[in-house]
Design an enzyme around this catalytic site. Sequence first.
Site, PDB file in Angstrom:
ATOM      1  N   ASP A  35       0.877  -1.156   0.000  1.00 24.73           N
ATOM      2  CA  ASP A  35       0.000   0.000   0.000  1.00 24.73           C
ATOM      3  C   ASP A  35       0.921   1.213   0.000  1.00 24.73           C
ATOM      4  OD1 ASP A  35      -2.735   0.880  -0.125  1.00 24.73           O
ATOM      5  OD2 ASP A  35      -2.390   1.824   1.818  1.00 24.73           O
ATOM      6  N   GLY A 122       1.146   8.467 -11.622  1.00 21.73           N
ATOM      7  CA  GLY A 122       0.608   9.052 -10.400  1.00 21.73           C
ATOM      8  C   GLY A 122       1.106  10.461 -10.160  1.00 21.73           C
TER       9      GLY A 122
END
Length: 162
Positions: A35, A122
């Site tokens: 994560d 991103g």
Amino acid sequence: NISSPKETGKSFEENSLIKASYFSKKTNLICLADDSGMEINLLNGKPGIHSSRWGGSNKNFDLAIKKIFKKMKNKKKDWKNNNSAKFICCLTIFWPNGKKYTVKGVIKGKIAEKKRGKNGFGYDPIFIPYGYNKTFGEMKAKLKMSIDHRFRAYAKVKKFFT
């Protein structure tokens, strides 16, 4: 064909554990899950664990980056001297017997005044790691991947793979 679990954790560590344990239990195999995201000090750690969600259901990072610039400007009109941020990656290895191991990789830096570079994905075009003048989006992949948060986390966990 296993759907992903809901990421209900309140930290990167919790979400990586949720994913690793979920897939390990579904497959009865050792699983590694990550994560990752970016925390911006001026925004009290946001977008944080919701980094990919800031781009909406399509994970549109152009939209997410615009949102970051808008929120930073709303918080402090001249935010350019208050732009510290960090990328975080938590990796968890989970064994079917319940054993687990979690590590964290962090790279600190700052938010660029505008998007720069087309490499990566991103938030790479707006993140400048300390000690460098280029954003991750401007760096060659080999350099970026040798210093980023994922590299740092994998360096800590690689002992299980050697």
